[in-house]
Design a protein around this motif. Structure first.
Motif, PDB file in Angstrom:
ATOM      1  N   VAL A 187      28.896  33.579  35.709  1.00  0.00           N
ATOM      2  CA  VAL A 187      30.095  33.156  36.424  1.00  0.00           C
ATOM      3  C   VAL A 187      30.832  34.387  36.924  1.00  0.00           C
ATOM      4  O   VAL A 187      31.064  35.331  36.164  1.00  0.00           O
ATOM      5  N   ALA A 188      31.178  34.390  38.188  1.00  0.00           N
ATOM      6  CA  ALA A 188      31.916  35.528  38.749  1.00  0.00           C
ATOM      7  C   ALA A 188      33.302  35.604  38.125  1.00  0.00           C
ATOM      8  O   ALA A 188      33.905  34.574  37.797  1.00  0.00           O
ATOM      9  N   PRO A 189      33.834  36.834  37.936  1.00  0.00           N
ATOM     10  CA  PRO A 189      35.182  36.942  37.372  1.00  0.00           C
ATOM     11  C   PRO A 189      36.221  36.296  38.273  1.00  0.00           C
ATOM     12  O   PRO A 189      36.146  36.399  39.500  1.00  0.00           O
ATOM     13  N   GLU A 190      37.168  35.617  37.669  1.00  0.00           N
ATOM     14  CA  GLU A 190      38.238  34.974  38.433  1.00  0.00           C
ATOM     15  C   GLU A 190      39.140  36.017  39.075  1.00  0.00           C
ATOM     16  O   GLU A 190      39.564  35.873  40.223  1.00  0.00           O
ATOM     17  N   LEU A 191      39.419  37.104  38.340  1.00  0.00           N
ATOM     18  CA  LEU A 191      40.235  38.208  38.851  1.00  0.00           C
ATOM     19  C   LEU A 191      39.471  39.507  38.659  1.00  0.00           C
ATOM     20  O   LEU A 191      38.882  39.730  37.593  1.00  0.00           O
ATOM     21  N   PRO A 192      39.445  40.385  39.634  1.00  0.00           N
ATOM     22  CA  PRO A 192      38.673  41.613  39.520  1.00  0.00           C
ATOM     23  C   PRO A 192      39.345  42.631  38.623  1.00  0.00           C
ATOM     24  O   PRO A 192      40.574  42.648  38.460  1.00  0.00           O
ATOM     25  N   ALA A 193      38.539  43.507  38.035  1.00  0.00           N
ATOM     26  CA  ALA A 193      39.087  44.650  37.309  1.00  0.00           C
ATOM     27  C   ALA A 193      39.958  45.467  38.252  1.00  0.00           C
ATOM     28  O   ALA A 193      39.650  45.625  39.429  1.00  0.00           O
ATOM     29  N   ALA A 236      38.943  38.450  33.863  1.00  0.00           N
ATOM     30  CA  ALA A 236      37.780  37.687  34.313  1.00  0.00           C
ATOM     31  C   ALA A 236      38.003  36.184  34.170  1.00  0.00           C
ATOM     32  O   ALA A 236      37.463  35.394  34.940  1.00  0.00           O
ATOM     33  N   GLU A 237      38.826  35.806  33.196  1.00  0.00           N
ATOM     34  CA  GLU A 237      39.121  34.389  32.967  1.00  0.00           C
ATOM     35  C   GLU A 237      40.521  34.017  33.441  1.00  0.00           C
ATOM     36  O   GLU A 237      40.942  32.863  33.266  1.00  0.00           O
ATOM     37  N   ALA A 238      41.241  34.975  34.015  1.00  0.00           N
ATOM     38  CA  ALA A 238      42.609  34.750  34.508  1.00  0.00           C
ATOM     39  C   ALA A 238      43.490  34.146  33.418  1.00  0.00           C
ATOM     40  O   ALA A 238      44.258  33.214  33.652  1.00  0.00           O
TER      41      ALA A 238
END
Length: 208
Positions: free
Chosen positions: A5-11, A105-107
């Protein structure tokens, strides 16, 4: 192993921002929610000498530890693992709001708070909690913020509810305090309201 699963929010989403100073309104008057400063260490030391804060946050502090606690927050921000704000009323520290955990990544963020004795029962804590949560959701993109408190701490429950954190359930024997194990009440606030449940499936959905 790869995450599917792509991260919800980027580093970098938090670290690229300057930690803000936020304004809130409470029944007691204006509230300022700001980054900690070295001069605040005395207020932190006093806070962790308070029996109620020791009870619910399960720690005390020495002067050196209070200095280190204040000083560690910029590093947590840079590492995107957490953040801490002092809550100021009438020019003096009245409490704090912290991101205990942050998972971009999970916001998702986990939040905690305390207020000094003179600030309790004045609507200061809900105003500060609401201000930090609103900023996290609007500016960082956090989708879910949660918190937990002992079921024996109804004052914390009132703070959470007033700040829009709805109760979700109870974790049994989840936290150990000085007087033994406590059940913890979980609250959460979502960036967007949950959709209203739709009608149940009709008879044809059962394959009848």
């Amino acid at each position: 192993m790869p995450v599917l699963v792509a991260p919800e929010l980027p580093a970098g989403r938090l670290a690229r921002l300057a930690q803000p100073t936020l304004a809130a309104a409470s029944p007691a008057g204006p509230v300022t929610v700001r980054p900690w400063a070295a001069a605040d260490a005395r207020a932190v030391l006093d806070a962790y000498a308070d029996p109620a804060i020791q009870q619910w946050h399960v720690r005390s502090m020495t002067p050196d530890e209070a200095d280190a606690w204040v000083a560690h927050w910029p590093g947590r921000w840079a590492d995107e693992t957490g953040a801490g704000w002092a809550v100021e009323v009438d020019g003096a520290v009245a409490g704090q709001v912290s991101l205990r955990r942050l998972r971009l990544a999970e916001a998702w963020a986990e939040i905690s708070y305390w207020v000094l004795p003179h600030a309790r029962g004045r609507g200061i804590a809900p105003a500060a909690l609401d201000a930090v949560t609103g900023w996290l959701m609007a500016e960082v993109g956090v989708l879910r913020a949660s918190l937990a408190h002992s079921t024996r701490n109804p004052a914390s429950c009132r703070v959470a509810t007033k700040a829009g954190y709805l109760p979700e359930g109870t974790l049994r024997r989840q936290a150990r305090h000085a007087d033994g194990w406590h059940d913890m009440h979980v609250h959460a606030r979502l960036a967007e309201p949950e959709p209203e449940p739709g009608p149940g499936p009709g008879p044809e959905a059962d394959g009848a």
